[in-house]
Motif scaffolding. Sequence first.
Motif, PDB file in Angstrom:
ATOM      1  N   VAL A 124       0.775  -1.151   0.048  1.00  0.00           N
ATOM      2  CA  VAL A 124      -0.050   0.130  -0.003  1.00  0.00           C
ATOM      3  C   VAL A 124       0.850   1.225  -0.104  1.00  0.00           C
ATOM      4  O   VAL A 124       1.575   1.358   1.033  1.00  0.00           O
ATOM      5  CB  VAL A 124      -1.135  -0.185   1.109  1.00  0.00           C
ATOM      6  N   TYR A 125       0.718   2.104  -1.135  1.00  0.00           N
ATOM      7  CA  TYR A 125       1.624   3.144  -1.258  1.00  0.00           C
ATOM      8  C   TYR A 125       1.060   4.530  -0.670  1.00  0.00           C
ATOM      9  O   TYR A 125      -0.349   4.754  -1.102  1.00  0.00           O
ATOM     10  CB  TYR A 125       1.756   3.420  -2.755  1.00  0.00           C
ATOM     11  N   SER A 126       1.561   5.096   0.001  1.00  0.00           N
ATOM     12  CA  SER A 126       1.093   6.346   0.688  1.00  0.00           C
ATOM     13  C   SER A 126       1.955   7.691   0.019  1.00  0.00           C
ATOM     14  O   SER A 126       3.100   7.775   0.710  1.00  0.00           O
ATOM     15  CB  SER A 126       0.849   6.552   2.113  1.00  0.00           C
ATOM     16  N   VAL A 127       1.373   8.554  -0.590  1.00  0.00           N
ATOM     17  CA  VAL A 127       2.133   9.738  -0.770  1.00  0.00           C
ATOM     18  C   VAL A 127       1.589  10.790   0.067  1.00  0.00           C
ATOM     19  O   VAL A 127       2.555  11.745   0.395  1.00  0.00           O
ATOM     20  CB  VAL A 127       1.775   9.984  -2.277  1.00  0.00           C
ATOM     21  N   GLY A 141       6.854  -2.878  -5.903  1.00  0.00           N
ATOM     22  CA  GLY A 141       5.726  -3.490  -6.295  1.00  0.00           C
ATOM     23  C   GLY A 141       4.376  -3.167  -5.680  1.00  0.00           C
ATOM     24  O   GLY A 141       3.511  -3.742  -5.075  1.00  0.00           O
ATOM     25  N   VAL A 142       4.047  -1.889  -6.003  1.00  0.00           N
ATOM     26  CA  VAL A 142       2.848  -1.411  -5.392  1.00  0.00           C
ATOM     27  C   VAL A 142       1.522  -1.960  -5.990  1.00  0.00           C
ATOM     28  O   VAL A 142       1.541  -1.843  -7.066  1.00  0.00           O
ATOM     29  CB  VAL A 142       2.811   0.216  -5.593  1.00  0.00           C
ATOM     30  N   THR A 143       0.728  -2.181  -5.224  1.00  0.00           N
ATOM     31  CA  THR A 143      -0.666  -2.731  -5.621  1.00  0.00           C
ATOM     32  C   THR A 143      -1.785  -1.917  -5.362  1.00  0.00           C
ATOM     33  O   THR A 143      -2.942  -2.077  -6.012  1.00  0.00           O
ATOM     34  CB  THR A 143      -0.834  -4.442  -5.252  1.00  0.00           C
ATOM     35  N   ARG A 172      -3.534  -2.524  -8.626  1.00  0.00           N
ATOM     36  CA  ARG A 172      -5.019  -3.018  -8.999  1.00  0.00           C
ATOM     37  C   ARG A 172      -6.025  -2.259  -8.160  1.00  0.00           C
ATOM     38  O   ARG A 172      -7.243  -2.317  -8.572  1.00  0.00           O
ATOM     39  CB  ARG A 172      -5.010  -4.382  -8.358  1.00  0.00           C
ATOM     40  N   LEU A 173      -5.609  -1.296  -7.425  1.00  0.00           N
ATOM     41  CA  LEU A 173      -6.677  -0.453  -6.718  1.00  0.00           C
ATOM     42  C   LEU A 173      -6.242   0.806  -6.176  1.00  0.00           C
ATOM     43  O   LEU A 173      -4.962   1.026  -6.031  1.00  0.00           O
ATOM     44  CB  LEU A 173      -7.110  -1.273  -5.442  1.00  0.00           C
ATOM     45  N   PHE A 174      -7.108   1.975  -6.377  1.00  0.00           N
ATOM     46  CA  PHE A 174      -6.734   3.311  -5.761  1.00  0.00           C
ATOM     47  C   PHE A 174      -7.592   3.263  -4.559  1.00  0.00           C
ATOM     48  O   PHE A 174      -8.944   3.109  -5.005  1.00  0.00           O
ATOM     49  CB  PHE A 174      -7.044   4.432  -6.669  1.00  0.00           C
ATOM     50  N   VAL A 175      -7.277   3.828  -3.374  1.00  0.00           N
ATOM     51  CA  VAL A 175      -8.362   3.773  -2.124  1.00  0.00           C
ATOM     52  C   VAL A 175      -7.949   5.191  -1.605  1.00  0.00           C
ATOM     53  O   VAL A 175      -6.775   5.520  -1.319  1.00  0.00           O
ATOM     54  CB  VAL A 175      -7.527   2.835  -1.023  1.00  0.00           C
ATOM     55  N   ALA A 210      -6.874  -1.078 -13.231  1.00  0.00           N
ATOM     56  CA  ALA A 210      -7.075  -0.749 -11.678  1.00  0.00           C
ATOM     57  C   ALA A 210      -8.452  -0.112 -11.552  1.00  0.00           C
ATOM     58  O   ALA A 210      -8.906   0.598 -12.329  1.00  0.00           O
ATOM     59  CB  ALA A 210      -5.822   0.185 -11.213  1.00  0.00           C
ATOM     60  N   GLN A 211      -8.865  -0.294 -10.249  1.00  0.00           N
ATOM     61  CA  GLN A 211     -10.355   0.433  -9.972  1.00  0.00           C
ATOM     62  C   GLN A 211     -10.074   1.243  -8.932  1.00  0.00           C
ATOM     63  O   GLN A 211      -9.053   1.430  -8.026  1.00  0.00           O
ATOM     64  CB  GLN A 211     -11.261  -0.881  -9.327  1.00  0.00           C
TER      65      GLN A 211
END
Length: 991
Positions: free
Chosen positions: A646-649, A691-693, A720-723, A742-743
């Motif tokens: 999970v990637y946090s900017v 390997g950000v998913t 695969r996903l933006f949250v 990606a959704q």
Amino acid sequence: MSWYPEVLNGSVRRVVATAQNGLEVVRLGGLETEARPSEFRVVERKPMYRLRRYFSDAAADTSRPPVVLVPPMMMSADVYDVAQDQGAVGVLHGMGLDPWVVDFGSPATEDGGWRRTLADHIVAIDEIVDLVHAQTGRDVHLAGYSQGGMFAYQAAAYRRCKNIATLITFGAPVDTLAALPFGIPAGVATRTADFLADHVFNRLAVTGWMARTGFQLLDPVKTAKSRLDFLRQLHDREALLPREQQRRFLATDGWVAWSGPAVADVLKQFIAHNRMMSGGFVIGDRLVSLAELTCPILAFVGEVDDIGQPVAVRGIRKAAPKAEIFETTLRAGHFGLVVGSLAASQTWPITGEWVRWRDGLGPRPESIDEMTYEEQPATETGVSVSDRLLHTGASIAEVGVGVTKGVFDVTTQAVRGSRELSAEAVRALPRLVRLGQIQPHTTISLGKLLAEAGAKSPKAECFLFDDRAYTNDAVNTRIDNVVKGLISTGVRPAARVGVLMETRPSALTAIAALSRIGAVVVLIPPTGDMDTAARLGKAEMVITDPDNLRAAESLDLKVLVLGGGESRVLDIEPGSETIDLEQIDPSRVHLPAWYRPNPGRANELAFVLFGRFGGHVEAKHVTNHRWALSAFGTATAANLGRGDTVYSVAPLYHSSVLLATLGGAIAGGSRIALSRGLDPERFATEVHRYGVTVVAYTWTMLRELVDSPDFALDASHPIRLFVGSGMPRGLWLRTMKRFEPAQVLEFYASTEGAVVLANVSGAKPGAKGRPLPGSTSVRIAAYDPISGTFLEDERGLVRECGVDEVGLLLGQATGSEAISGAVRGVFGAGDAWVPTEHLFRRDGDGDFWLMDDKNVVVRALRGPVYGQPIVDALGGLDQVDLAVVYGVLAGDEELAVAAITLRPGSSLTAVDLADSFADLAPGARPDLVHVVPEIPISNSYRPRRSELVAAGLPAPSVRSWFYDPDKDGYRRLTRAVLTELRERGSRALTS
């Protein structure tokens, strides 16, 4: 009957020959042959490897391109020299190349061998490439068979292809979950691999005989056929001798042991998490991705290879989008690619031709083609059913068996996945159960979940930052050390401690350490209004980093400094009360008797967050239960698991990052990747390298990626996903198009209370979705936004809104929340509900749609005008970048004004506006629309209205329009119309 003695003599001779040859096999392990291995010299010896250079008499010939051959971890290095006339080294040497072979030896006989890890193998290959390059003065052609090919890919990516001329692999799987032996479902494989890595191979190694037996069982028909063939021809020594070296190698001599830690690494990173495809595998503590491969690649594909199946091997095309990739397809199984007559006649000559071509010494081989990659159905492996049936059928006919692996393969392919329990349900159920079990006095906190992760999987990666991975064990050790430092400075449970830090590992550590003590974390944004935040949060002291030291000291609070890296230099004035936590020796701190780690209970305050509402800073209080609700809810809705990164900017002090991003990753057992900030180039690099998913966003954050012409992230990305929350509908649509497939998972969460909505399906862009399981019950109460009052029914109770009726969203008060501001006697006697700040409607399907903040609804004479439907409608136009709606006083009432920015090169007409608002009732449309150069954006990427409101009514121009009800459309705003508006208000539009 004269022929009878002759037949009898022949039979006797056959029996005698069989007995003699059989005795030789029993005594020596096989038939004695005249074949001898190729001559080589060991040029380097290290505990991890020996480096062989073959035919060293030709070493002085610098015109020979060097080829370094890497064996699989479970096979002897002699796999490349089974017979000199047919082996790899002999053929390549004969073609004018300089063959080198890596010999890892056996862990059973090497000092420390049983403790070898995957990283040890990759680092060894990295050293070997440097050594060969130094000795030959030429770039190296790095080649590997099966797992050795995987090592070659990984080592090349680890060194960013430095001094590597080309990569050559033979049956080396990359997309390991695309095609598993025996048709094993991917979900079963990932869970099994995770279990074996965590609970078996951390204690158990694989011996040589186990490796041999395991691989023979992968193709039992072929194994049985080979043995029967050997027994049938045992009398005929001349027929057996040409294949005896190969038989002995595969049957006995060629197998070596695997160390348990190395097997566990391979299972976890490349089976359970498939990180050769997604990126983000870890070598030592460095993050690596095959997306960084840039050298030419040749991959050999076996048409009937059921170990390195074609689909899995061709995964390299998607995993390494920057590389030039070729393939050669041979009608061979896994072992036949490198051992035997086919390898001698095709594999090794083609390899030699490839090397000579890439070094400019010969033409391009005719038998290679550019590799393409096509997504395959889950039931396809790349080994066609006809090929498998023909290949297996021939074996059946010769061996005479009934039930075979091939038939089993075909059958299992037809029913793959039919017996597999949903992975989503398996992961979600325990989370929902735990969430439902939380009571007011249940201990639950951020610090507690991190401690649980460390106890369960100490060596698993917890978070990633600046290309480094930090394990659960290392993170918890660091947190515990900081806990000792904080306690020594006077921090106690329930103390309110400010955190004024940039996004970095030390900030996460500080937050977790305060949680572990049971203190309240007051997250002070390092961007203005710090005094107000510290005062509203009632901070007693503040933790800061070196970058914010001066700002922290201006708050007139006790200052504690944490982190900053190895090169940190603190300018602490003499006599200052500032304390450098890094100078406190944890081993010398005596923990007091009151200390119990992670004491935080569900109903206790955990965090104080801040937001700007109506131009003023407000504090929002978050309990441990509220944090856990978002954490487990996000993990469930996003289906987060141990294979996710999970990637946090956005900064850690933002509510959605703390509650959803950080919380969801911890609750889901996923890795957390922290970034130094939003930059398109950095984003593209880190997505592959980590390997950000799953990418966390806030509001309009993704604009800088979606609309940047220089953003270089192709369709091979692993996302695969933006949250997140607050994404405008137009940007939502552009994001899904740009990052397909990606959704977007959009959340709405009240900071206080326990309301959490999520658009899990993504089928309705713009909708906030439905309540998450485990969150509180929600209702929409009839509400008049003009007067700010609830609307009651004939019984004096608040009326619940019907379908598509706009009202105020309420969440039922729960016993787990310390709630102030709850309203009682709302829908029934004695009930308690917590009002949110937002107006919603619910459609006929049960999905909730945000209409507006109750405090900014435009109060027009015709009734309330809600901003979000207008923003959503404008977002449907391709030309529109951003839009905001706000009210401006004109005469005696407010006019609804929509300000928009356009995407580069776009223009807008009145016809476009009419089309976009066609589904809105005339009274719901904006009175005025104008194009502005820029819409101000906050630090959390939220569009700001205040500057636009202060500017008043828009000026007349070719890009300003007003709504004309007589023509039911928009017309250009002129000076005369504007003057009338100022004098009479919006009544001028309806007269």
